[in-house]
Design a protein around this motif. Sequence first.
Motif, PDB file in Angstrom:
ATOM      1  N   ILE A 407      81.552 -22.036 -39.051  1.00 39.17           N
ATOM      2  CA  ILE A 407      80.364 -21.198 -39.237  1.00 39.17           C
ATOM      3  C   ILE A 407      80.462 -20.006 -38.293  1.00 39.17           C
ATOM      4  N   TYR A 408      80.293 -18.823 -38.860  1.00 37.91           N
ATOM      5  CA  TYR A 408      80.381 -17.585 -38.085  1.00 37.91           C
ATOM      6  C   TYR A 408      79.093 -16.803 -38.285  1.00 37.91           C
ATOM      7  N   LYS A 409      78.455 -16.394 -37.173  1.00 33.74           N
ATOM      8  CA  LYS A 409      77.219 -15.627 -37.228  1.00 33.74           C
ATOM      9  C   LYS A 409      77.392 -14.333 -36.438  1.00 33.74           C
ATOM     10  N   GLU A 410      76.802 -13.261 -36.982  1.00 36.50           N
ATOM     11  CA  GLU A 410      76.919 -11.956 -36.327  1.00 36.50           C
ATOM     12  C   GLU A 410      75.630 -11.165 -36.521  1.00 36.50           C
ATOM     13  N   ASN A 411      75.130 -10.612 -35.433  1.00 36.05           N
ATOM     14  CA  ASN A 411      73.943  -9.761 -35.472  1.00 36.05           C
ATOM     15  C   ASN A 411      74.278  -8.435 -34.788  1.00 36.05           C
ATOM     16  N   ILE A 412      74.076  -7.323 -35.512  1.00 36.51           N
ATOM     17  CA  ILE A 412      74.353  -5.986 -34.975  1.00 36.51           C
ATOM     18  C   ILE A 412      73.071  -5.176 -35.048  1.00 36.51           C
ATOM     19  N   ASN A 413      72.641  -4.666 -33.904  1.00 35.31           N
ATOM     20  CA  ASN A 413      71.481  -3.775 -33.829  1.00 35.31           C
ATOM     21  C   ASN A 413      71.962  -2.398 -33.372  1.00 35.31           C
ATOM     22  N   ALA A 414      71.564  -1.376 -34.110  1.00 32.56           N
ATOM     23  CA  ALA A 414      72.114  -0.047 -33.847  1.00 32.56           C
ATOM     24  C   ALA A 414      71.028   1.017 -33.915  1.00 32.56           C
ATOM     25  N   ALA A 434      74.491   3.913 -30.597  1.00 34.87           N
ATOM     26  CA  ALA A 434      74.626   2.730 -29.742  1.00 34.87           C
ATOM     27  C   ALA A 434      74.520   1.486 -30.616  1.00 34.87           C
ATOM     28  N   GLU A 435      75.414   0.519 -30.374  1.00 32.56           N
ATOM     29  CA  GLU A 435      75.399  -0.722 -31.137  1.00 32.56           C
ATOM     30  C   GLU A 435      75.505  -1.918 -30.201  1.00 32.56           C
ATOM     31  N   HIS A 436      74.620  -2.879 -30.426  1.00 31.64           N
ATOM     32  CA  HIS A 436      74.685  -4.151 -29.709  1.00 31.64           C
ATOM     33  C   HIS A 436      75.159  -5.218 -30.678  1.00 31.64           C
ATOM     34  N   THR A 437      76.224  -5.915 -30.315  1.00 35.36           N
ATOM     35  CA  THR A 437      76.824  -6.939 -31.168  1.00 35.36           C
ATOM     36  C   THR A 437      76.711  -8.297 -30.503  1.00 35.36           C
ATOM     37  N   HIS A 438      76.204  -9.264 -31.252  1.00 37.51           N
ATOM     38  CA  HIS A 438      76.158 -10.654 -30.790  1.00 37.51           C
ATOM     39  C   HIS A 438      76.779 -11.510 -31.883  1.00 37.51           C
ATOM     40  N   ALA A 439      77.884 -12.173 -31.569  1.00 38.98           N
ATOM     41  CA  ALA A 439      78.610 -12.966 -32.565  1.00 38.98           C
ATOM     42  C   ALA A 439      78.955 -14.328 -31.990  1.00 38.98           C
TER      43      ALA A 439
END
Length: 733
Positions: A407-414, A434-439
């Motif tokens: 299972i792979y999860k990714e959240n990107i807020n830009a 600007a990008e915040h990545t949480h994976a």
Amino acid sequence: MRPLFTTLLSATMLMTAAAASAQQKDTVPAPSAIKKDSIPAPSVKQLKEVNVTSSAPQITMEGGTMTVNVSKSATAAGSNAWEIVSKAPGVTADNNNTLQLNGRSVTVYIDGRPSRLSGDDLKNLLNSTPGSNIDKLELMSNPSVKYDAQDGAIINIKMLRSKDMGTNGSVTLGGGFGRYARSSDGFTLNHRTKKATWYGGYDYVYAKQFVHITSDRFFTDNYKLEDADYNREERNSHNLKAGADLDITKNTSAGFLVKSMFTNRHNDRDNQTSLPDSIFRQTAGGRQTLTNPSVNVYFKTGSPKHKNELSINADYFNHRKNWNDNFNGRYFTVKEVPAGEPTFIRNNTESAIDLYSFSADYTQQLKFAKLEAGVKTTFTETDSDTRWENIDGGKWENDAGKTNHFIYKENINAGYVGLTKTIKKYTIQAMLRAEHTHATGNSLTIDQHFKRDYVQLFPSASVSYMKSAKDQFNFSYRRSINRFGFDIVNPFVTYQNAYSYRQGNPNIKPMLMQTIQGTWSHNYTLFTTLGFNRVKDNLSMIFRQDPDTKVQVTSFDNQTDFNVAYANVVWVKPITPKIRTTWTVTGLWLDISTNMGGIAYKKSSVTAMVNMQNTFTLPKGFTAELNGNFRGPFMAGYAVMKSAGGLDFGVTKSLMKNRASLKLGIVDIFNTQPMRFEVQYSNVHNLAKMNNDTRVVNLTFNYKFGSATVKAAKARKNAIESEAGRTNAQQGL
């Protein structure tokens, strides 16, 4: 029998339509029937030529975008989207089905929205998209950071949409043959009023194709392994879409689009691995079902008085695959005597991708400059459950070394903000994203986890100078990133045959890219581009080989530095009022410098790509085209792709007072499009050749019905179109 019946029915209707229309007089279309898109701008000379020939140039340039006009092409009508995109100017596809534009990784958009797929999944989607439904391709090699930082280069596939008032539509029937039969049939239906447009369509694609791969693997002890794999794949695809655009007020609009693809595939594969002292033979069969629904809802409002505009988009995307494979193998002596017991292996896999996205973009014309700002959040979850089994003692037993639930999860807020300022003949643009990545990755099978959390800044800037209407210059810079999905970071092993496996790498880092580019356009005829792209932690396919078992594992790793310099020249010229030619020449310099297992690896290469498109206006409503492409050898990670090229020919006949057309296309006439590559580093030396079903003859009939009253299009540019025209001076790629 059903695919054969469909093909025969299509061919019968095509011939009937052709025979019925042969007795009709050719007529000059009414001015209202000439589409705006068929008139190139801004050259007055070109306008006159279009009135005479009724044909648009196949390649045009606007802003930072090269546009390839597909809808009029006879050779494209019977092809699919993958075949069209992979032969576009400056585009290459490597042995891992990775697309590049001018040496840069590509994100594929469809009608201004990202496809969300890459590699094999992207190829499967585009293989199921009929070329007869494509209007144009828009190629952007250095977009601004208004787009996702993930988008190194962009190819936007624009589908055909009617602009006519009232109720209208079209019907398409197509059939053809490569080594096997194929067909592509469908219809569109549109209803347009002053306040609303409703549209929809359905397409059915049937194709049976083959892939024949041969490879030789050489070992240091003069040991040689020869592998031959012949795969036959049969595919039935159904594509549905329905949508609406609503004018709420004069300056406010909203709409939605729902679409989905349903595909059933099955394949039969024969594999033989020849060793010096034995032969291993394997047969395999498998089935796959694929669904790909997506929903987009948008809202757009603005004030001409206050010179502002707000666009809001919400998206849902789902990609679900279920497949199974069965492998039966056995060893033989060199004298064809069975040796040992047969082997039986099977897998059952369920894979699902769910993606949710929300974005808002705002523009405001200030006194001193134009302000652009936006925010976006994207959440993706991928769940892949693969179960491998072997027969042991007459019973199917779980293979713990291959079974894998990941299972792979990714959240990107830009967020981004930028200003554009025009000072006399100069236009200056600067933006920052600007990008915040949480994976997170979680292997439930072996209880292995990884987590990544980081923030990155991505600036872009451009300066355009309009010396005159005929001479325009642009210089741009951009920083971008390329993240990789679960198929790359999944650590488990996938079986291909007894001597070949595939494995992901959870330690892969994202690629960071910096690009500078300069363009010059001259006299609406010559478009020149120079650029340099520096990549840190470049992704490459790698090969690990066990010298004892001879098993080869294909995986992925980061290379330290990868540099690409590119030059692109496009020449568009009407030779006569009835002959138009477009030539695109691209040169690439590629340089790799890395360290593999303590061993330095450095390699450089220079290559060229040539694309030509020629159109001929003939008497009695006929037009013809002769297109060709050539790609020299180039590096793809540690592999070197050998040269390839092809020649296509097509003829189009207008019928039924220009409401119908009949197109005959012959693709890859001389069957010269095989993919050949070589890998040589460390203890690995491989030579491989991949033959696909590329030589195809297609016959396509299209009929348009209903109203032909054109409504003036409302200004609703998507992000791609806005970027393409953000300055008149930014010409070229």
